[in-house]
Scaffold this motif. Structure first.
Motif, PDB file in Angstrom:
ATOM      1  N   UNK A 252       0.715  -1.189   0.027  1.00 38.25           N
ATOM      2  CA  UNK A 252      -0.028   0.135  -0.084  1.00 38.25           C
ATOM      3  C   UNK A 252       0.898   1.318  -0.009  1.00 38.25           C
ATOM      4  N   UNK A 253       2.159   1.127   0.492  1.00 36.55           N
ATOM      5  CA  UNK A 253       2.994   2.177   0.494  1.00 36.55           C
ATOM      6  C   UNK A 253       3.852   2.511  -0.805  1.00 36.55           C
ATOM      7  N   UNK A 254       3.656   1.598  -1.580  1.00 36.59           N
ATOM      8  CA  UNK A 254       4.609   1.613  -2.937  1.00 36.59           C
ATOM      9  C   UNK A 254       4.629   2.989  -3.664  1.00 36.59           C
ATOM     10  N   UNK A 255       3.435   3.678  -3.878  1.00 35.85           N
ATOM     11  CA  UNK A 255       3.374   4.916  -4.622  1.00 35.85           C
ATOM     12  C   UNK A 255       4.351   5.998  -3.762  1.00 35.85           C
ATOM     13  N   UNK A 256       4.366   6.066  -2.440  1.00 36.66           N
ATOM     14  CA  UNK A 256       5.278   7.109  -1.736  1.00 36.66           C
ATOM     15  C   UNK A 256       6.507   6.687  -1.842  1.00 36.66           C
ATOM     16  N   UNK A 257       6.606   5.333  -1.628  1.00 40.32           N
ATOM     17  CA  UNK A 257       8.082   4.682  -1.548  1.00 40.32           C
ATOM     18  C   UNK A 257       8.551   4.906  -2.919  1.00 40.32           C
ATOM     19  N   UNK A 258       7.916   4.787  -4.282  1.00 39.43           N
ATOM     20  CA  UNK A 258       8.806   5.230  -5.607  1.00 39.43           C
ATOM     21  C   UNK A 258       8.929   6.702  -5.509  1.00 39.43           C
ATOM     22  N   UNK A 259       8.051   7.600  -5.112  1.00 37.56           N
ATOM     23  CA  UNK A 259       8.288   8.671  -5.161  1.00 37.56           C
ATOM     24  C   UNK A 259       9.432   9.221  -4.516  1.00 37.56           C
ATOM     25  N   UNK A 260       9.633   8.786  -3.301  1.00 39.69           N
ATOM     26  CA  UNK A 260      10.845   9.404  -2.447  1.00 39.69           C
ATOM     27  C   UNK A 260      12.138   8.717  -3.117  1.00 39.69           C
ATOM     28  N   UNK A 261      12.280   7.466  -3.670  1.00 40.68           N
ATOM     29  CA  UNK A 261      13.138   6.899  -4.255  1.00 40.68           C
ATOM     30  C   UNK A 261      13.616   7.593  -5.466  1.00 40.68           C
ATOM     31  N   UNK A 262      12.739   8.052  -6.113  1.00 37.29           N
ATOM     32  CA  UNK A 262      13.227   8.905  -7.498  1.00 37.29           C
ATOM     33  C   UNK A 262      13.917  10.377  -6.781  1.00 37.29           C
ATOM     34  N   UNK A 263      13.302  10.618  -5.905  1.00 39.12           N
ATOM     35  CA  UNK A 263      13.926  11.826  -5.075  1.00 39.12           C
ATOM     36  C   UNK A 263      15.396  11.558  -4.851  1.00 39.12           C
ATOM     37  N   UNK A 264      15.739  10.417  -4.480  1.00 39.99           N
ATOM     38  CA  UNK A 264      17.216  10.045  -4.364  1.00 39.99           C
ATOM     39  C   UNK A 264      18.032   9.672  -5.537  1.00 39.99           C
ATOM     40  N   UNK A 265      17.636  10.244  -6.654  1.00 42.07           N
ATOM     41  CA  UNK A 265      18.151  10.196  -7.848  1.00 42.07           C
ATOM     42  C   UNK A 265      18.276   8.934  -8.370  1.00 42.07           C
ATOM     43  N   UNK A 266      17.632   7.977  -8.015  1.00 44.13           N
ATOM     44  CA  UNK A 266      17.100   6.686  -8.724  1.00 44.13           C
ATOM     45  C   UNK A 266      16.782   6.558 -10.319  1.00 44.13           C
ATOM     46  N   UNK A 267      17.225   6.163 -10.928  1.00 48.34           N
ATOM     47  CA  UNK A 267      16.836   5.959 -12.242  1.00 48.34           C
ATOM     48  C   UNK A 267      15.209   5.368 -12.377  1.00 48.34           C
ATOM     49  N   UNK A 369      10.051  -0.786   4.312  1.00 50.43           N
ATOM     50  CA  UNK A 369      10.006   0.207   3.206  1.00 50.43           C
ATOM     51  C   UNK A 369      11.242   0.859   3.237  1.00 50.43           C
ATOM     52  N   UNK A 370      11.774   1.532   4.198  1.00 50.42           N
ATOM     53  CA  UNK A 370      12.977   2.337   4.371  1.00 50.42           C
ATOM     54  C   UNK A 370      14.079   1.587   3.637  1.00 50.42           C
ATOM     55  N   UNK A 371      14.049   0.402   3.939  1.00 47.90           N
ATOM     56  CA  UNK A 371      15.253  -0.793   3.272  1.00 47.90           C
ATOM     57  C   UNK A 371      15.281  -0.796   1.814  1.00 47.90           C
ATOM     58  N   UNK A 372      13.658  -0.689   1.254  1.00 53.29           N
ATOM     59  CA  UNK A 372      13.739  -0.853   0.002  1.00 53.29           C
ATOM     60  C   UNK A 372      14.154  -0.049  -0.768  1.00 53.29           C
ATOM     61  N   UNK A 373      14.041   1.456  -0.278  1.00 54.94           N
ATOM     62  CA  UNK A 373      14.715   2.427  -0.799  1.00 54.94           C
ATOM     63  C   UNK A 373      16.133   2.371  -0.910  1.00 54.94           C
ATOM     64  N   UNK A 374      16.820   1.620   0.090  1.00 57.93           N
ATOM     65  CA  UNK A 374      18.328   1.647   0.109  1.00 57.93           C
ATOM     66  C   UNK A 374      18.863   0.681  -1.007  1.00 57.93           C
ATOM     67  N   UNK A 375      17.953  -0.457  -1.035  1.00 53.19           N
ATOM     68  CA  UNK A 375      18.289  -1.643  -2.050  1.00 53.19           C
ATOM     69  C   UNK A 375      18.267  -0.759  -3.564  1.00 53.19           C
ATOM     70  N   UNK A 376      17.172  -0.016  -3.691  1.00 56.98           N
ATOM     71  CA  UNK A 376      17.008   0.677  -5.034  1.00 56.98           C
ATOM     72  C   UNK A 376      18.315   1.409  -5.450  1.00 56.98           C
ATOM     73  N   UNK A 377      18.782   2.022  -4.446  1.00 52.13           N
ATOM     74  CA  UNK A 377      20.240   2.801  -4.782  1.00 52.13           C
ATOM     75  C   UNK A 377      21.037   2.117  -4.972  1.00 52.13           C
ATOM     76  N   UNK A 378      21.540   0.859  -4.449  1.00 49.32           N
ATOM     77  CA  UNK A 378      22.378  -0.195  -4.749  1.00 49.32           C
ATOM     78  C   UNK A 378      22.202  -0.530  -5.975  1.00 49.32           C
ATOM     79  N   UNK A 379      20.927  -0.991  -6.559  1.00 48.79           N
ATOM     80  CA  UNK A 379      20.846  -1.723  -7.612  1.00 48.79           C
ATOM     81  C   UNK A 379      21.002  -0.521  -8.831  1.00 48.79           C
ATOM     82  N   UNK A 380      20.615   0.652  -8.569  1.00 45.08           N
ATOM     83  CA  UNK A 380      20.699   1.690  -9.455  1.00 45.08           C
ATOM     84  C   UNK A 380      22.073   2.009  -9.868  1.00 45.08           C
ATOM     85  N   UNK A 381      23.126   1.878  -8.885  1.00 43.85           N
ATOM     86  CA  UNK A 381      24.276   1.861  -9.129  1.00 43.85           C
ATOM     87  C   UNK A 381      25.056   0.973  -9.963  1.00 43.85           C
TER      88      UNK A 381
END
Length: 390
Positions: A252-267, A369-381
């Motif tokens: 249920x939090x995916x839309x917000x998680x996605x928005x904030x992950x994009x704010x961390x410069x993830x593709x 959810x917070x950890x999902x954002x960290x994994x996205x940054x690593x995978x992005x790199x």
């Protein structure tokens, strides 16, 4: 009244409170009525657990492998590694602090010298197969569906998953507060309740501190790999954290998680598949809670905790977490089979685990959810490095 019907946590808190008080005043004849319900519901839960395992794990594994690619495998490996790390950290801290913090063995001593509320009758509901058989069947079918693109079989198990989710939401979750009320009523009747409540309070404090440590560690690693300030990254993800506190659901939090992950410069393409995937397979906060709660319950009941057994439990729990649906309490339902097959938890212990877990469900989901954002940054790199290399 609608708020009470929808809020399982409040229902469980009320059930614990009423059971802890009324056990001192209700006549034994009435108490045995609730004990009879608990006996029947406990047998039904034991019957349902193998079906829950198959209904959740088979479609989860089948769907993950459907679009398999290198980054998907990398993301899955990182998510599993993060989940294992959280479980191992939880084990290390729990086994070091809980023996001094909790009244270990006290519950087993109380049980030896006290009475109990016996059910008037019971109805045996033997499961179709045991938990380990259900796990093996699930892995074989899930991997087979993903590797061979068996669309018909995949559709069958996706439909079966809907049946199991209806079973959980309509026949198990609504009766859990009454089941937990009966458990605490009996524990008050036989003098165990204060040991359990004392355990609850101490566990919650330790687990909250562990959550903070795991999140900081995840973002320090992500910051180093992504070459960004980890605390700035964490600050950007806070809206997702607080949204998860309210929804108690990673999905249920995916839309917000996605928005904030994009704010961390993830593709956007990386974020678009990493965040929904991790919402399903990355449950480090949930694993952390389940391991700590299991160790605490085993200690207060005077059980021996073996290192090899716990390591096997954590590894299998990481796999079972893949099956956790994106609903409140999904992780603990997916873990019941592993708790039973490896640690030998009976239905009463499983119910205490559910009560403990749901009492902290919001914080565990927020950690996931917070950890999902960290994994996205690593995978992005990693994805950027592969593009540069090609």
């Amino acid at each position: 009244m609608n708020f009470l019907k929808k809020n399982l946590l409040i229902q469980i808190i009320i059930a614990i409170g009423l059971g802890s008080v009324l056990g001192n005043y209700l006549p034994e004849e009435i108490g045995r009525v609730f004990s009879t319900f608990n006996s029947i519901f406990g047998d039904f839960l034991g019957f349902a657990i193998p079906l829950i395992i198959i209904g959740l794990i088979v479609p989860a594994i089948g769907n993950i492998g459907k679009n398999a690619g290198r980054l998907l495998l990398i993301t899955t490996a990182i998510a599993y590694g993060s989940t294992l790390f959280a479980g191992l950290i939880s084990y290390g801290v729990s086994i070091s602090t809980f023996p001094n913090l909790l009244n270990t063995g006290e519950m087993s001593q109380v049980q030896e010298a006290t009475r109990t509320l016996k059910p008037y009758f019971s109805i045996e509901m033997p499961p179709l197969f045991d938990v380990m058989s259900a796990l093996i069947i699930s892995f074989v079918l899930g991997i087979g569906i993903s590797k061979n693109n068996l669309q018909y079989l995949e559709g069958v198990f996706n439909d079966f998953q809907k049946v199991i989710m209806a079973l959980i939401n309509k026949a198990i979750i609504p009766f859990l507060p009454l089941f937990i009320f009966g458990i605490f009523l009996n524990m008050t009747y036989n003098g165990q309740v204060f040991v359990v409540l004392d355990t609850f309070i101490k566990i919650i404090g330790v687990i909250f501190i562990l959550h903070i440590f795991v999140l900081v560690f995840q973002y320090v690693i992500a910051g180093i790999i992504g070459k960004q300030n980890p605390f700035k990254l964490m600050k950007n993800m806070l809206p997702a954290y607080f949204t998860a506190l309210g929804t108690q659901s990673s999905a249920a939090t995916i839309p917000v998680t996605l928005k904030q992950t994009l704010a961390n410069n993830v593709d956007p393409k990386i974020a678009g598949f990493t965040i929904p995937l991790c919402a399903t397979i990355h449950l480090s906060g949930s694993t952390l809670k389940i391991v700590a709660c299991a160790i605490a319950l085993m200690l207060v009941q005077g059980e021996v905790i073996e290192f090899g057994e716990m390591i096997g439990f954590i590894c299998m729990l990481g796999v079972a977490m893949v099956a956790a649906p994106g609903v409140p309490g999904g992780a603990i339902m997916a873990s019941l089979g592993v708790l039973s097959s490896i640690l030998g938890f009976n239905t009463e212990q499983q119910s205490l685990m559910i009560a403990l877990y749901i009492a902290m469900d919001s914080f565990g989901t927020a950690c996931n959810v917070m950890g999902d954002g960290a994994i996205a940054i690593i995978v992005n790199r990693i994805g950027q490095n592969k593009v540069a290399a090609s």
